[in-house]
Design a protein around this motif. Structure first.
Motif, mmCIF file in Angstrom:
data_model
loop_
_atom_site.group_PDB
_atom_site.id
_atom_site.type_symbol
_atom_site.label_atom_id
_atom_site.label_comp_id
_atom_site.label_asym_id
_atom_site.label_seq_id
_atom_site.Cartn_x
_atom_site.Cartn_y
_atom_site.Cartn_z
ATOM 1 N N GLY A 419 -0.335 -2.820 3.957
ATOM 2 C CA GLY A 419 -1.720 -2.358 3.955
ATOM 3 C C GLY A 419 -2.578 -2.985 5.020
ATOM 4 N N GLU A 423 -9.246 0.853 5.904
ATOM 5 C CA GLU A 423 -9.363 1.867 4.860
ATOM 6 C C GLU A 423 -9.811 3.203 5.435
ATOM 7 N N ILE A 426 -7.311 6.583 7.009
ATOM 8 C CA ILE A 426 -6.785 7.780 6.346
ATOM 9 C C ILE A 426 -7.783 8.933 6.412
ATOM 10 N N LYS A 478 -5.350 4.118 0.252
ATOM 11 C CA LYS A 478 -4.609 3.156 1.067
ATOM 12 C C LYS A 478 -3.488 2.515 0.253
ATOM 13 N N SER A 482 0.551 2.654 1.003
ATOM 14 C CA SER A 482 1.304 1.415 1.211
ATOM 15 C C SER A 482 2.439 1.296 0.206
#
Length: 977
Positions: A419, A423, A426, A478, A482
């Motif tokens: 990760g 954020e 995406i 996120k 991940s």
């Protein structure tokens, strides 16, 4: 760079708003036909299933009077019989040979001979004794020659040319065979009649010469290290599935033992309406068009189709390591087996590939490419019905091992799994997808390709998922991505492929069989084709650009502003066009590269990339030889922010010593890689032929001067760039007054222009005698080019040149293609045409090409020379060539976003009007005698420079001396370093 942002989620217009209300299948009836559609589909695609099972998919787009077409068959190399691999691909070639109604002078006389050829091939296929096989092949060659006396080669291509098609082609891949066209909308009735006849009863004529073309294609693949890497990638990931065990072109052994019976069985089995789709996007009435398709294709009868059901592959117990050797540059790939198409995991894998590499702000983009830790790297996903292939690829920088490059890729995978990315990435990727979708709607080819891909994977059943994909991606967190990456990218479920420089000892070329050239009956016409040619198409009035009315001009201080409004969407494109480039200053191209890695006193280079990303904008700096173009484009409402950000970057970029040292290493590594690339070597030979030892191709900064560069040498160039005279072009939603007012503040101009350095002059060589330039390269094939400079550019000659090219050798259906490929089977790829220069100071030039097996080189040179010295005169072929150009031009439209570029290009050539209109009127009066006179004056019995790239172990240098004075060039002489 291409930049997009989360802001686009607000900009998705009605499409995004409607999507929130739901995306689902609906049914409707119109014009007597029922169809399915997906609500809120931006393409408005209609999915019909006709009574015989034929799928018809239509997407209306009236932007230009043309229609892009794909006729798709859900059968590719996956469906090949295991003892006849390559069959689907070879069948694709044969679907251009005609039927019993066209492609034949006398079917009643041709058919018995073709039947005999078919039987001989079956005998040949089952015979193992070399002497007997040779005898049988001699019989095949003899009977094929007799049959060819009744065959008319290239009739399909000629019909498409007469219609004005721009993209006659086809392709075969693992799950598909697709036939491609782009036709004028007014030619639809003729086109459908031709296609219905094409698939009614295809005749596999001129078989053995076309098979030889496939041999050539196979040999080209053996010379292509990228192709070898791809085959290794598939075979490693799919050790039992046909994806990896049956190559599309087939094995050498199977190519040597073809079966016409097996090909016919394949056709009868898979080319049935319930396994095919006709997909169109463009200017048409869907209600009328589906009825026409139904009428023409009602003859097709459905049959049960047994699709290939591949085995479930066992998990990879790796990492497995494979090596591929060849003469080109080194690279490394990490390859993972991905989930089946249409699954949520497949969507997550696709999103993961964009987080890693989206060309702008992905982990690989920022952490490896931006920081110059490798020469270049990226990631991608190829998706199929049963599985997909997820891969990461990197080219090492100077002094870097493949293993080190691999470790860097693994580091980015670990960041994804842990990760270690923002954020906002995406939703930015989602927005980028939306922007690409909106831009793609303008292009018919993009529409049909997306619809075709979905049909191949799901018979169109998953189009709703395709439409909903962006909304589904928006829902991914996120953490979910991940977590998916942790499960998908494990420590042992992948293959490492190393492409190393070295001799490939496993290459076995397909040997040249003894083939007697066959008759092509050039100039003769079957009754079917004659009827197509003679029937008139509905008139379409051409539309020309008026540079005085279709764009506006305004003085912006001391610069000229060119303006065209964008009334279609909210996007803008701003261009700065300079009349100077690398010929004026060798450092300018290097400075443009350097800019990519620079920041300002307030923002790092990475931060600037992210800001452009969030503005849904991009910039591009492209120095050419004597021109430089800067483009800033993106979302119109962020126009001022994007321009201000770029202006600050180029005027205030800060020197970065480390970035420059990395760039120097990158340039030197790229130069070394170029010397390993056959295509680059060929381009260098041609430049040498046109200009001599000192030429544009090898006009580069010497290594010592490159190493001596200081950061300030390049930033000074960038800081002062806008002091040089340039034109400004704006296409976008702002008015002329608003855009000019904004630019006055955003783009300050000097009171007077700085004089640009004088460009270096390169004079074209006038060939006085035949010469041969040779470059040694480890390859199965020989690449042969004929080069000659002609007279100075004159716009009055453009029309004649265009007709000559369309008749002589500018594509399929031309004289060169017919003789060298179809009659004599000497090459897979061949052409010959006159180049029209892009600037008025340059001359016209001529280039011809044959790529053939090395053992065919002398035959190939002889065949091309015969055509250069004596122009075959085929009146019908000439008429088709001229008519096709006119039909093409009648439906050609320069879209508003291309008007400024068209105007600037015309200025370079000293033209003040739309040259297409001048050419169109001139076409009407050009005759075949004009082409013959042009050929006799410019090409026949004239000296040429032969440029040959081949292995000196496979071709004879003494043979080359027969064609002219031979000069063997070193790579240093070609590249200048």
């Amino acid at each position: 760079m291409r930049i997009v942002s989360t802001f686009l989620l607000l900009m998705a217009m009605a499409v995004s708003l409607k999507a929130q209300k739901g995306i689902e299948w609906k049914q409707a009836t119109a014009g007597g036909y029922t169809y399915r559609y997906v609500t809120n589909d931006p393409m408005g695609a209609r999915f019909y299933t006709l009574k015989n099972g034929l799928t018809v998919i239509l997407s209306k787009n009236t932007k230009e009077p043309r229609v892009a077409v794909r006729v798709a068959v859900r059968a590719g190399s996956n469906s090949d019989p295991v003892d006849h691999t390559g069959l689907a691909h070879y069948l694709e070639h044969l679907l251009f040979k005609g039927t019993d109604k066209y492609g034949s002078l006398d079917w009643s006389k041709e058919k018995p001979l073709l039947d005999q050829v078919e039987k001989l091939y079956e005998q040949y296929n089952k015979t193992t004794d070399p002497a007997q096989r040779k005898t049988i092949y001699q019989q095949i060659d003899q009977v094929s020659g007799e049959a060819a006396k009744y065959a008319i080669a290239g009739e399909y291509d000629r019909m498409m040319k007469v219609l004005g098609s721009q993209a006659t082609n086809a392709h075969t891949w693992v799950e598909e065979t697709v036939y491609e066209e782009d036709i004028p909308a007014n030619a639809m009735d003729k086109f459908l009649a031709i296609q219905a006849e094409r698939f009614r009863y295809p005749v596999f004529r001129i078989f053995h010469t076309e098979l030889e073309a496939v041999y050539e294609e196979k040999n080209r693949g053996l010379d292509n290290d990228g192709n070898k890497m791809q085959e290794a990638m598939f075979s490693s990931i799919f050790p039992t599935h046909h994806y990896g065990q049956q190559t599309t072109i087939g094995t050498i052994e199977h190519l040597k033992n073809p079966s016409i019976v097996a090909i016919r069985q394949f056709y009868d089995k898979f080319y049935v309406p319930n396994n095919m789709a006709i997909i169109m996007a463009g200017d048409f009435n869907p209600d009328e068009l589906v009825a026409k398709i139904d009428k023409q294709f009602a003859f097709m009868q459905p049959k049960p189709v047994e699709e290939y059901k591949g085995p479930k592959e066992a998990p990879i117990n790796g990492p497995e390591v494979k090596e591929v050797f060849g003469p080109s540059a080194e690279s490394v790939r990490l390859v993972y087996r991905a989930p089946a198409a249409g699954t949520r995991d497949a969507m997550l894998a696709d999103l993961a590939s964009s987080v890693l590499s989206n060309g702008n702000a992905g982990l690989i983009d920022l952490n490896l490419n931006k920081q110059q830790k490798v020469l270049g790297a990226g990631a991608g996903l190829w998706q199929y019905r049963d599985y997909g292939i997820f891969f990461l690829v990197a080219s090492p920088k100077q002094g870097q091992t493949l293993e080190a490059a691999k470790d860097l890729l693994m580091g980015q995978l670990n960041d994804l799994k842990n990760g270690n990315f923002e954020e906002s990435l995406i939703p930015a990727i989602v927005a980028n997808s939306k922007l690409n979708e909106l831009q793609g709607l303008e292009n018919n080819g993009n529409r049909v390709n997306q619809l075709m891909d979905d049909y191949i994977k799901s018979k169109g059943a998953s189009w709703n998922k395709n439409v909903a994909m962006i909304d589904e991606m928006k829902k991914v967190s996120k953490k979910e991505l991940s977590d998916f990456a942790k499960g998908f990218f494990t420590d042992n479920n992948y293959v490492i492929l190393y492409k190393r420089k070295g001799e490939d000892k496993n290459v076995t070329k397909v040997d040249k069989p003894p083939i007697t050239p066959v008759e092509t009956n050039e100039g003769k016409t079957s009754p079917f084709v004659a009827a197509v040619i003679e029937s008139k198409l509905p008139a379409v009035k051409p539309v020309w650009i008026d540079y005085d009315n279709d764009l506006q001009k305004r003085q912006l201080n001391n610069a000229e502003l060119l303006y065209v409004p964008n009334k279609e969407n909210g996007l803008f494109r701003l261009t700065y066009q300079f009349d100077m480039g690398g010929w004026n200053n060798k450092l300018l191209p290097i400075a443009a590269q350097y800019l990519e890695y620079l920041g300002t006193d307030k923002l790092t280079s990475e931060a600037i990339s992210k800001q452009f990303y969030n503005l849904a904008c991009s910039f591009d700096v492209q120095p050419g030889d004597d021109q430089t173009a800067i483009t800033i484009s993106g979302l119109g409402e962020n126009f001022e922010k994007a321009v201000r950000l770029f202006e600050d970057l180029i005027r205030n970029c800060q020197p970065d010593a480390e970035a420059l040292e990395n760039l120097k290493a990158t340039i030197l590594k790229a130069r070394a890689n170029n010397k390993l690339n056959k295509g680059s070597i060929a381009r260098g030979l041609q430049s040498y032929a046109y200009y001599g030892a000192q030429n544009p191709f090898n006009y580069v900064l010497p290594e010592a001067a490159l190493q001596a560069l200081k950061p300030e040498d390049l930033t000074t160039i960038l800081h002062s760039l806008f002091n040089y005279q340039h034109k400004i072009g704006y296409y976008g939603p702002l008015s002329l007054t608003a855009s000019s007012g904004s630019l006055k503040n955003l783009h300050p101009l000097p009171g007077s222009w700085t004089s640009a350095p004088a460009p270096v002059k390169f004079e074209r060589i006038t060939q006085g005698s035949n010469k041969v330039l040779f470059a040694n390269y480890d390859a199965v094939q020989s690449e042969i080019f004929w080069v000659r400079s002609l007279s100075k550019y004159d716009p009055k000659n453009e029309a004649l040149v265009n007709v000559f090219n369309n008749y002589f050798g500018g594509g399929m259906g031309t004289i060169v293609f017919s003789v060298i490929r179809e009659s004599k089977a000497l090459a897979y790829s061949t052409y010959a045409f006159v180049n029209t220069p892009s600037r008025k100071s340059d001359p016209f030039s001529f280039v011809a090409y044959v790529g053939s097996q090395a053992d065919k080189m002398n035959d190939a040179i002889k065949a091309m020379n015969e055509l250069l010295n004596d122009l075959p005169q085929v009146e019908q072929g000439f008429t088709n060539a001229r008519t096709g150009l006119m039909k093409d031009m009648e439906t050609d439209r320069i879209q508003p976003n291309a008007i400024i570029a068209s105007y600037l290009n015309a200025q370079r050539k000293g033209i003040t009007v739309d040259q297409r209109q001048v050419n169109y009127e001139a076409y009407k009066n050009i005759t075949l005698n004009d082409l013959d006179a042009f050929h006799r004056e410019k090409l026949s019995q004239q000296p040429y420079t032969y440029c040959v790239v081949a292995s000196d172990k496979k071709v004879s240098l003494d043979d080359l001396k027969k064609y002219g004075e031979l000069k063997v060039l070193s790579l240093e002489e070609i590249f200048g370093y």
